[in-house]
Scaffold this active site. Structure first.
Site, PDB file in Angstrom:
ATOM      1  N   CYS A  78     -15.012 -28.072  34.913  1.00 49.80           N
ATOM      2  CA  CYS A  78     -15.325 -26.647  35.045  1.00 49.80           C
ATOM      3  C   CYS A  78     -14.111 -25.749  34.840  1.00 49.80           C
ATOM      4  CB  CYS A  78     -15.874 -26.369  36.433  1.00 49.80           C
ATOM      5  SG  CYS A  78     -17.284 -27.355  36.869  1.00 49.80           S
ATOM      6  N   ARG A 111     -11.500 -28.810  28.055  1.00 49.88           N
ATOM      7  CA  ARG A 111     -11.586 -29.550  29.314  1.00 49.88           C
ATOM      8  C   ARG A 111     -12.914 -30.275  29.479  1.00 49.88           C
ATOM      9  NH1 ARG A 111      -8.126 -27.037  33.382  1.00 49.88           N
ATOM     10  NH2 ARG A 111      -9.701 -27.466  34.922  1.00 49.88           N
ATOM     11  N   TRP A 118     -19.243 -28.260  34.315  1.00 55.00           N
ATOM     12  CA  TRP A 118     -19.385 -29.703  34.101  1.00 55.00           C
ATOM     13  C   TRP A 118     -20.173 -30.192  35.292  1.00 55.00           C
ATOM     14  CZ3 TRP A 118     -17.452 -34.423  36.221  1.00 55.00           C
ATOM     15  CH2 TRP A 118     -17.418 -35.499  35.329  1.00 55.00           C
ATOM     16  N   GLY A 149     -15.397 -26.979  41.939  1.00 54.26           N
ATOM     17  CA  GLY A 149     -15.200 -27.779  43.148  1.00 54.26           C
ATOM     18  C   GLY A 149     -16.536 -28.219  43.720  1.00 54.26           C
ATOM     19  N   LYS A 179      -9.758 -46.684  25.799  1.00 60.14           N
ATOM     20  CA  LYS A 179      -9.900 -45.748  24.675  1.00 60.14           C
ATOM     21  C   LYS A 179     -11.149 -46.078  23.873  1.00 60.14           C
ATOM     22  CE  LYS A 179      -7.577 -43.285  25.706  1.00 60.14           C
ATOM     23  NZ  LYS A 179      -6.407 -43.034  26.481  1.00 60.14           N
ATOM     24  N   HIS A 197     -10.967 -68.337  33.488  1.00 63.07           N
ATOM     25  CA  HIS A 197     -11.521 -68.341  34.846  1.00 63.07           C
ATOM     26  C   HIS A 197     -12.863 -67.609  34.896  1.00 63.07           C
ATOM     27  CE1 HIS A 197      -7.934 -70.199  36.381  1.00 63.07           C
ATOM     28  NE2 HIS A 197      -7.199 -69.291  35.779  1.00 63.07           N
TER      29      HIS A 197
HETATM   30  C1  F6R Z   1      -8.438 -41.439  29.374  1.00 58.55           C
HETATM   31  C2  F6R Z   1      -8.104 -40.244  30.107  1.00 58.55           C
HETATM   32  C3  F6R Z   1      -8.366 -40.228  31.579  1.00 58.55           C
HETATM   33  C4  F6R Z   1      -7.191 -39.545  32.297  1.00 58.55           C
HETATM   34  C5  F6R Z   1      -7.472 -39.422  33.802  1.00 58.55           C
HETATM   35  C6  F6R Z   1      -6.291 -38.813  34.548  1.00 58.55           C
HETATM   36  O1  F6R Z   1      -8.230 -41.289  28.020  1.00 58.55           O
HETATM   37  O2  F6R Z   1      -7.643 -39.306  29.543  1.00 58.55           O
HETATM   38  O3  F6R Z   1      -8.569 -41.528  32.085  1.00 58.55           O
HETATM   39  O4  F6R Z   1      -6.052 -40.304  32.069  1.00 58.55           O
HETATM   40  O5  F6R Z   1      -8.609 -38.649  34.019  1.00 58.55           O
HETATM   41  O6  F6R Z   1      -5.986 -37.553  34.041  1.00 58.55           O
HETATM   42  P1  F6R Z   1      -4.591 -36.854  34.336  1.00 58.55           P
HETATM   43  O7  F6R Z   1      -3.551 -37.629  33.585  1.00 58.55           O
HETATM   44  O8  F6R Z   1      -4.741 -35.462  33.829  1.00 58.55           O
HETATM   45  O9  F6R Z   1      -4.358 -36.937  35.807  1.00 58.55           O
END
Ligand code: F6R
Length: 607
Positions: free
Chosen positions: A2, A27, A73, A100, A486, A505
C-alpha cells in the site's frame, strides 16, 4: 505494498496525487483511489486494477486544491472497488487512507455497530474512518478526533484523513507504517515513500511511531498520542527522483540486472583502502575497539535479504573467523530472542521498510543490543531506527524482485568481512587479494551480463517444466536458494532449494526426467562432493544444469554455464548472475508479468 500520497496548496491536487501514486506503483497494488476536497464536499473515486483504470474513472478536471490518494495491496477483504481506499464514514463526511493492519478492528466495529454505525466494506480501514468520525462529533477538531481514535486502536497505521468542513487540512499519523511530510513553498505534500515527494521538494519531516500531524498549505503541527506538541524541523533528503523508465530495456528487472556493475562500483566507491588492505565505513559508529569486543555476529532479514544475509554470514565467518549466522527477522522477533551485548546484529533490507525486520531491530534495541542497518533506501525507517550501518547506494530498485540490491548486499558484507578480518588476524597479503577481487568485480559482472544469450537459451529449454530443484553447498546453497526464489517469484515454476548434501536424505525421490536440477558448483574444496551429487541426479535421469567455474565440469551436466573464478569472498556475486537471467528469461518465455509478479509487493510493510 500500500502507498499513501497527499497534497494541500494552491495547485490542482488531482494531477499531483496521480503523479505521486505513479511513483509508488512499483511497490505493488491491486486497486487505487483518490479523495478530492471540493468547496463543501469530498469526492471519492476508486478503481480496481492498475492506475490507468483509476485515471479512466476520474473527472477530466478537478478544482480541488487538496486531496489524498492510495494504492492498496489487499490484506483485509478481497481486491475490489468497494474495498479500495479512500474509505469514508457512513455520512460521507470524511475520507481516510490507511496502510497497516488494525488488529482490534472487529471489537471496534462491534462497538460502533452497537451505536448504530453501518459499514459497507470488508476492510479494517473503514472501521478506523468510522471511529474518527464518531470521535469528531465531540469537538469538531479533526486532529483531536484522530488522536482519540488512535489511542483506542491496536495495530499499525500510516494514515491520512480529510474532513469536508476542514478545507485544505490533512491529518496524518504513523505507527509502524511510514509517513513523510514534504514541505513546499506555500504547499505541503505527504507520502508513505520519499520517492513520491522528491519531484516536488527535498525538505521532509519523517513522522515517528506514535506521532500525528496536521498539515495545511502553510503550516504543520506535530504531536504525540498524548497531545504533546513536538517541535520538528524539516531535514533535506538526498535521493534521486528517478523511476518510471526502463530505458532501453524491456523490463525494470532486466534494467536492474544490467545496472549491477555500476551499483557495485558505487557501493565500493571510497570504501577500499589498498594501503592497509582493508575497507572504510563512514556510518558504522563503532570504534575498532568496540568492534573487536563483539564475539558473534547475527544477520537478520526477510526473503532475498535473508538469503543475502546467510551468504554474508558465511563470508564474514570465513574471512574474519568470528561466528556469524543469519535468521529470518520474523522468526527472530517472535521467539523472544536472547539479546547478547557481545553480539553485533545487522538488519538487512533493501527498502528499509520491511515490517518484520524493523520490529526485529526494535526488539534488539529494547533489550540493549547493538544493531546496524544494511539498507538501500536512504532515510527509510530501518536506516533511521538503526542510526548506523551501511547504505548500499544501488539506486532505486523498481522491479518487485530484488536483483542489484542482492548483489550489492553480498559485496557490502564482503567489505565488512574484510574490514573486520583485517582487525583480527587476516594477513595484509590476503586482504589485498580480496581487494583485488572486489575491484575486478564490476568488470567481471559486466562480462557475465553480456553472455545473456547463453542463459536465455538454457532458460527457454527448461521454461515448460513445472518444477525444478536448485542445489549447492556452503555459499552455493545460498545461491541455490536465491535462484529458486527468483524463479518461483516471477515464472511461477515450483522451485525448491536444497543443500546438495541433503538430496539423498529425501528429495532424490522426486528426481525424474521432468525435474531439472540447477546446481551451483564453484571450484572449491567441495567440488568432488558436488560431482557425486550431480552423478546421483543423472543416474535417476534428472537433467542437470551446472553453474560452475571455468574448466571444472565437462560431461557431468546436461548444460554447463561457466563463470570465471574470482575469490571465495566474491565468487558468489559472479555465480549469481546466470541464476538471475535464468529466472528472467524463463518468466518471459512463460508470458509472465516479470516486473509485477502476482500476489507480491515490493515493500512488505505489514506483518
Ligand atoms: C525477493 C524479494 C523479497 C524481499 C523481501 C525483503 O526477490 O525481493 O523477498 O527481499 O521482501 O525486502 P527488503 O529487502 O526490502 O526488506
Amino acid at each position: 505494498m500500500c502507498g499513501i500520497v497527499g497534497y494541500t496548496g494552491a495547485k490542482p491536487a488531482m494531477p499531483i496525487l496521480m503523479a505521486g501514486l505513479g511513483q509508488l506503483e512499483y511497490r505493488g497494488y491491486d486497486s487505487a483511489g483518490l479523495a478530492l476536497q471540493r468547496r463543501k464536499d469530498i469526492d471519492i473515486i476508486r478503481a480496481c486494477g492498475r492506475l490507468s483504470e483509476l485515471r479512466d474513472a476520474l473527472p477530466k478536471r478537478s478544482a480541488a486544491n487538496a486531496g489524498i490518494g492510495h494504492t492498496r495491496w489487499a490484506t483485509h477483504g478481497e481486491p475490489s472497488v468497494n474495498n479500495a481506499h479512500p474509505h469514508s464514514d457512513a455520512a460521507g463526511e470524511l475520507a481516510l487512507v490507511h496502510n497497516g493492519i488494525i488488529e482490534n478492528a472487529s471489537e471496534l466495529k462491534a462497538h460502533l455497530a452497537g451505536l448504530g454505525v453501518s459499514f459497507h466494506t470488508d476492510t479494517d480501514s473503514e472501521v478506523l474512518a468510522a471511529l474518527i468520525h464518531h470521535e469528531y462529533q465531540a469537538d469538531q477538531d479533526l486532529l483531536a478526533a484522530t488522536r482519540r481514535a488512535l489511542t483506542r486502536t491496536v495495530g499499525t497505521w500510516g494514515i491520512a484523513v480529510m474532513h469536508k468542513d476542514h478545507k485544505g487540512e490533512i491529518v496524518t499519523a504513523r505507527n509502524g507504517s511510514p509517513v513523510i511530510i514534504g514541505v513546499g513553498e506555500h504547499e505541503m505534500f505527504l507520502a508513505s515513500d520519499a520517492q513520491a515527494l522528491v519531484p516536488y521538494t527535498r525538505q521532509v519531516i519523517y513522522l515517528e511511531d506514535g506521532e500525528l500531524a496536521r498539515i495545511t498549505a502553510r503550516s504543520y503541527e506535530v504531536q504525540d498520542l498524548h497531545a504533546t506538541r513536538t517541535e520538528r524541523l524539516p531535514a533535506t533528503i538526498d535521493i534521486e527522483a528517478t523511476l518510471a523508465s526502463t530505458g532501453e530495456h524491456a523490463h525494470f528487472t532486466l534494467k536492474e540486472i544490467y545496472e549491477q556493475p555500476d551499483a557495485l562500483r558505487r557501493l565500493m566507491s571510497g570504501r577500499l583502502d589498498e594501503r592497509f588492505a582493508t575497507a572504510h565505513f563512514g556510518g558504522l559508529n563503532l570504534t575498532p575497539k568496540e568492534l573487536l569486543g563483539f564475539k558473534r555476529i547475527k544477520l537478520l532479514g526477510c526473503g532475498s535479504a535473508l538469503i543475502s544475509a546467510s551468504i554474508g554470514a558465511a563470508t564474514i565467518e570465513r574471512l574474519a573467523r568470528i561466528p556469524a549466522d543469519a535468521e529470518s527477522a520474523a522468526e527472530f522477533r517472535y521467539r523472544n530472542p536472547i539479546i547478547e551485548t557481545d553480539t553485533l546484529y545487522f538488519a538487512v533490507s533493501q527498502s528499509g521498510e520491511t515490517f518484520d525486520s524493523l520490529a526485529a531491530v526494535q526488539e534488539i534495541q529494547r533489550k540493549g543490543g547493538t544493531v546496524l542497518g544494511v539498507v538501500n533506501v536512504v532515510g527509510s525507517s530501518i536506516a533511521r531506527q538503526c542510526g548506523a550501518g551501511m547504505y548500499l547506494h544501488a539506486g532505486p530498485e523498481v522491479a518487485v524482485v530484488s536483483t542489484k540490491t542482492f548483489a550489492s548486499t553480498l559485496a557490502a558484507f564482503t567489505l565488512f568481512a574484510l574490514y573486520l578480518a583485517r582487525m583480527r588476524d587476516l594477513a595484509p597479503a590476503e586482504g589485498s587479494r580480496v581487494i583485488e577481487a572486489l575491484q575486478g568485480l564490476p568488470d567481471l559482472v559486466q562480462s557475465l551480463v553480456e553472455k545473456h544469450e547463453t542463459y536465455k537459451g538454457i532458460a527457454e529449454k527448461y521454461a515448460d517444466f513445472d518444477r525444478a530443484y536448485f542445489v549447492g553447498r556452503g555459499e552455493g546453497y545460498g545461491l541455490a536458494q536465491e535462484g529458486a526464489l527468483k524463479l518461483k517469484e516471477i515464472s511461477y515454476i515450483h522451485a525448491e532449494a536444497y543443500p546438495a548434501s541433503e538430496l539423498k536424505h529425501g528429495p532424490l525421490a522426486l528426481i525424474d526426467p521432468q525435474t531439472p536440477t540447477f546446481a551451483v558448483v564453484p571450484d572449491d574444496d567441495l567440488l568432488s562432493k558436488n560431482r557425486s551429487t550431480l552423478a546421483e541426479i543423472r543416474t535417476r535421469k534428472g537433467p542437470v544444469i551446472a553453474i560452475c567455474h571455468e574448466g571444472t565440469l565437462s560431461d557431468e551436466a546436461d548444460d554447463i554455464i561457466e563463470v570465471p573464478r574470482s575469490h571465495p569472498a566474491t565468487d558468489p556475486i559472479a555465480l549469481l548472475i546466470p541464476l538471475q537471467f535464468i529466472a528472467y528469461y524463463a518468466a518471459l518465455a512463460r508470458g509472465c508479468d516479470v516486473d509485477k509478479p502476482r500476489n507480491l509487493a515490493k515493500s512488505v510493510t505489514v506483518e
